[in-house]
Design a protein around this motif. Structure first.
Motif, PDB file in Angstrom:
ATOM      1  N   ASN A   1      -3.090   4.566  -1.211  1.00  0.00           N
ATOM      2  CA  ASN A   1      -3.870   3.457  -1.765  1.00  0.00           C
ATOM      3  C   ASN A   1      -3.638   2.201  -0.928  1.00  0.00           C
ATOM      4  O   ASN A   1      -2.527   1.659  -0.919  1.00  0.00           O
ATOM      5  CB  ASN A   1      -3.469   3.187  -3.220  1.00  0.00           C
ATOM      6  CG  ASN A   1      -3.780   4.364  -4.124  1.00  0.00           C
ATOM      7  OD1 ASN A   1      -4.854   4.951  -4.034  1.00  0.00           O
ATOM      8  ND2 ASN A   1      -2.844   4.714  -4.996  1.00  0.00           N
TER       9      ASN A   1
ATOM     10  N   SER B   1       0.851  -1.194   0.000  1.00  0.00           N
ATOM     11  CA  SER B   1       0.000   0.000   0.000  1.00  0.00           C
ATOM     12  C   SER B   1       0.887   1.246   0.000  1.00  0.00           C
ATOM     13  O   SER B   1       1.827   1.350   0.790  1.00  0.00           O
ATOM     14  CB  SER B   1      -0.909  -0.007   1.229  1.00  0.00           C
ATOM     15  OG  SER B   1      -1.710  -1.178   1.247  1.00  0.00           O
TER      16      SER B   1
ATOM     17  N   ARG C   1      -4.120  -1.529  -0.595  1.00  0.00           N
ATOM     18  CA  ARG C   1      -4.464  -2.684  -1.409  1.00  0.00           C
ATOM     19  C   ARG C   1      -4.971  -3.821  -0.525  1.00  0.00           C
ATOM     20  O   ARG C   1      -4.631  -3.910   0.660  1.00  0.00           O
ATOM     21  CB  ARG C   1      -3.249  -3.148  -2.208  1.00  0.00           C
ATOM     22  CG  ARG C   1      -2.702  -2.100  -3.163  1.00  0.00           C
ATOM     23  CD  ARG C   1      -3.774  -1.498  -4.039  1.00  0.00           C
ATOM     24  NE  ARG C   1      -3.236  -0.599  -5.046  1.00  0.00           N
ATOM     25  CZ  ARG C   1      -3.964   0.277  -5.718  1.00  0.00           C
ATOM     26  NH1 ARG C   1      -5.261   0.385  -5.465  1.00  0.00           N
ATOM     27  NH2 ARG C   1      -3.411   1.048  -6.634  1.00  0.00           N
TER      28      ARG C   1
ATOM     29  N   HIS D   1      -4.064  -4.852  -9.036  1.00  0.00           N
ATOM     30  CA  HIS D   1      -5.304  -4.147  -8.690  1.00  0.00           C
ATOM     31  C   HIS D   1      -6.053  -3.685  -9.934  1.00  0.00           C
ATOM     32  O   HIS D   1      -7.278  -3.806 -10.017  1.00  0.00           O
ATOM     33  CB  HIS D   1      -4.976  -2.942  -7.807  1.00  0.00           C
ATOM     34  CG  HIS D   1      -6.172  -2.101  -7.476  1.00  0.00           C
ATOM     35  ND1 HIS D   1      -7.092  -2.458  -6.496  1.00  0.00           N
ATOM     36  CD2 HIS D   1      -6.628  -0.933  -8.007  1.00  0.00           C
ATOM     37  CE1 HIS D   1      -8.040  -1.543  -6.439  1.00  0.00           C
ATOM     38  NE2 HIS D   1      -7.787  -0.620  -7.337  1.00  0.00           N
ATOM     39  N   GLU D   2      -5.299  -3.207 -10.908  1.00  0.00           N
ATOM     40  CA  GLU D   2      -5.909  -2.669 -12.124  1.00  0.00           C
ATOM     41  C   GLU D   2      -6.631  -3.745 -12.930  1.00  0.00           C
ATOM     42  O   GLU D   2      -7.776  -3.562 -13.354  1.00  0.00           O
ATOM     43  CB  GLU D   2      -4.814  -2.010 -12.975  1.00  0.00           C
ATOM     44  CG  GLU D   2      -5.355  -1.090 -14.057  1.00  0.00           C
ATOM     45  CD  GLU D   2      -4.231  -0.314 -14.742  1.00  0.00           C
ATOM     46  OE1 GLU D   2      -4.141  -0.403 -15.978  1.00  0.00           O
ATOM     47  OE2 GLU D   2      -3.453   0.357 -14.041  1.00  0.00           O
TER      48      GLU D   2
ATOM     49  N   ASN E   1       5.341  -2.625  -4.966  1.00  0.00           N
ATOM     50  CA  ASN E   1       4.330  -1.577  -5.149  1.00  0.00           C
ATOM     51  C   ASN E   1       3.859  -1.508  -6.597  1.00  0.00           C
ATOM     52  O   ASN E   1       2.654  -1.384  -6.869  1.00  0.00           O
ATOM     53  CB  ASN E   1       4.898  -0.211  -4.738  1.00  0.00           C
ATOM     54  CG  ASN E   1       4.981  -0.041  -3.237  1.00  0.00           C
ATOM     55  OD1 ASN E   1       4.335  -0.777  -2.495  1.00  0.00           O
ATOM     56  ND2 ASN E   1       5.769   0.918  -2.788  1.00  0.00           N
ATOM     57  N   GLU E   2       4.809  -1.558  -7.517  1.00  0.00           N
ATOM     58  CA  GLU E   2       4.452  -1.482  -8.935  1.00  0.00           C
ATOM     59  C   GLU E   2       3.606  -2.681  -9.348  1.00  0.00           C
ATOM     60  O   GLU E   2       2.605  -2.539 -10.073  1.00  0.00           O
ATOM     61  CB  GLU E   2       5.721  -1.417  -9.786  1.00  0.00           C
ATOM     62  CG  GLU E   2       6.496  -0.112  -9.636  1.00  0.00           C
ATOM     63  CD  GLU E   2       7.858  -0.167 -10.301  1.00  0.00           C
ATOM     64  OE1 GLU E   2       8.315   0.884 -10.792  1.00  0.00           O
ATOM     65  OE2 GLU E   2       8.479  -1.264 -10.335  1.00  0.00           O
TER      66      GLU E   2
ATOM     67  N   ASP F   1      -0.021  -2.647  -8.038  1.00  0.00           N
ATOM     68  CA  ASP F   1      -0.853  -1.716  -8.805  1.00  0.00           C
ATOM     69  C   ASP F   1      -1.360  -2.379 -10.087  1.00  0.00           C
ATOM     70  O   ASP F   1      -2.521  -2.200 -10.485  1.00  0.00           O
ATOM     71  CB  ASP F   1      -0.065  -0.452  -9.160  1.00  0.00           C
ATOM     72  CG  ASP F   1       0.125   0.473  -7.962  1.00  0.00           C
ATOM     73  OD1 ASP F   1      -0.561   0.257  -6.936  1.00  0.00           O
ATOM     74  OD2 ASP F   1       0.956   1.398  -8.053  1.00  0.00           O
TER      75      ASP F   1
END
Length: 458
Positions: A254, A250, A256, A336-337, A329-330, A333
């Motif tokens: 954001n 996170s 997660r 999540h997308e 982190n990357e 993301d």
């Protein structure tokens, strides 16, 4: 039979039908059911020897009595969950349908010459598969109840995935346990297939062709002499490690989810297991199972009671080199997308239409289709809503519960679920290549702890 360190002897077997007569009828598969190939999945629970609710204080309920309770409650549960007592047959178009004919459920009672604490649940391929969880030969559901040397009990169930997803299986198991305790069923199932009728006319959605493809054939099982075939292991992950992964994932305000954080962590770890410079350009596919019930409830009536498959498996792929250099982190993301894109009502409505436009030709999720450029592929599901501790049939909740899904293809499968202790820890069933399991276990021993009852008790 004698493999995995202890013999199992079947004492008796019979077919358990619904206690009330059922009208024979056909139950069609929904378009979402039709996305499932003929695969079975298992769920099992372990119980210590203990007293039952209806026993006098201090009295122990015998394993034979437990099996009798389970069998009687099963015959009652099949009245409401009648498809589980039927058979799956093909119609004239070659599509599967459920014939609800009350054929019944294959039910066996066995004895295993082993104590619960000595069952190697870390290696379920040896200790569980075909020994304590039955290989389903007929019908939609098979059950095996096994008495252990210590007086404990092992309850193993195998479901035909075309008829039920994890949510449906959980709903049935909860109802079965409630009936065994003479409680009313909290959640009566619904089989209203019209909820998933396609739109008229069905709408084309090219984007779905990135996720699904026509099914030409199921991937062949690995050859017996393959030194790196898929292997099942079960790990215990402490809640503080899960919280740490979520915290690390996170950023920028954001937060997660735990399953997104864990999936990104696993994706990167599997890529790190690749060796050799030539593998850097190969891809690792990550799929995540999305349950459409909450997403579609705004479009239809509440689907909490719906029995059947309401799943989609979006996936993403990236090269080994990119995954090794990317930060957690990357990657979270990215996870999540692509999960968010499939977590909408429109995605599931489009998927229903997509299947309709191609019937009767079957389809498959592309994450299951491997090619020479694949280093690995894995699907992560989530059993986090499964209330393992509530699987109480009258003698208390289980000491342990897990899924078992050695499906035989070349794509890995991972299913985290809550520990029966209810303390936030996870039980994680992992079905991956042996070299990947060995690598992540050695690299992250504080996260992936081989399951043992000593860990739970400690």
């Amino acid at each position: 039979m004698d493999s995995g360190g202890f013999p199992v002897t079947v004492k008796w077997s019979e077919v358990v039908a619904a206690v009330l007569p059922l009208q024979e009828h056909w139950l069609p598969m929904s378009n979402l059911d039709l996305l499932l190939p003929p695969l079975d999945f298992g769920i099992f629970f372990c119980y210590k020897k203990r007293s039952g609710e209806n026993q006098e204080d201090g009295d122990l309920i015998s394993p034979e009595s437990m099996a009798a309770v389970l069998k009687k409650a099963l015959s009652q549960a099949l009245v409401s969950f009648f498809p589980l007592a039927g058979e799956i047959v093909h119609n004239r178009h070659g599509e599967p349908e459920i014939l609800s004919n009350n054929r019944g459920v294959d039910f066996s009672y066995a004895y295993a010459d082993v104590e619960l604490k000595d069952v190697d649940l870390y290696r379920p391929d040896l200790s569980v598969h075909g020994k304590l969880v039955p290989v389903k030969m007929h019908g939609v559901l098979s059950v095996q109840v096994t008495e252990l040397k210590c007086g404990g009990l092992f309850v193993g169930c195998t479901f035909d995935h075309r008829a039920a997803d994890a949510h449906s299986a959980n709903m049935f198991l909860t109802a079965w346990a409630e009936i065994a305790r003479s409680k009313p069923i909290t959640l009566l199932p619904s089989f209203r297939r019209s909820i998933f009728n396609p739109r008229r006319p069905p709408q084309q959605h090219k984007s779905l062709e990135k996720i699904y493809a026509p099914l030409l054939s199921m991937p062949p099982p690995p050859s017996a002499d393959d030194t790196d075939q898929l292997t099942s292991r079960i790990y215990y992950i402490k809640s503080n490690e899960i919280d740490r992964l979520q915290s690390q994932s996170s950023h920028n305000g954001n937060r997660r989810s735990k399953i997104e954080s864990f999936s990104a962590f696993l994706w990167k770890a599997i890529a790190a297991a690749a060796v050799g410079g030539g593998e850097r350009s190969k891809v690792v596919k990550l799929g995540i199972v999305v349950d459409g019930r909450a997403r579609l409830s705004g479009e239809t009536a509440s689907l909490e009671r719906y029995f059947g498959n309401v799943l989609s498996i979006p996936y993403v792929e990236s090269s080994v080199g990119e995954l090794k250099t990317a930060s957690l982190n990357e990657l979270v993301d990215v996870v999540h997308e692509f999960v968010a894109a499939a977590s909408t009502a429109e995605h599931f409505l489009a998927l229903i239409d997509w299947v309709e436009l191609r019937r009767p030709n079957p389809a498959v999720v592309k994450v299951y289709c491997r090619d020479e450029n694949n280093e690995a592929a894995v699907v992560v599901s989530s059993g986090q809503r499964f209330r393992v501790g509530e699987m109480d049939f009258g003698w208390g909740g289980p000491e342990f519960g897990s899924y078992h899904f050695p499906w035989g293809g070349e794509t890995g499968y991972v299913m985290p679920m809550p520990s029966a202790c209810g303390n936030g820890d996870w039980i994680v069933y992992m079905h991956l290549m042996k070299k990947q399991l060995d690598f992540v276990e050695a690299r992250e021993p504080h996260v992936f702890r081989p399951f043992s009852f000593e860990i739970v008790q400690g």
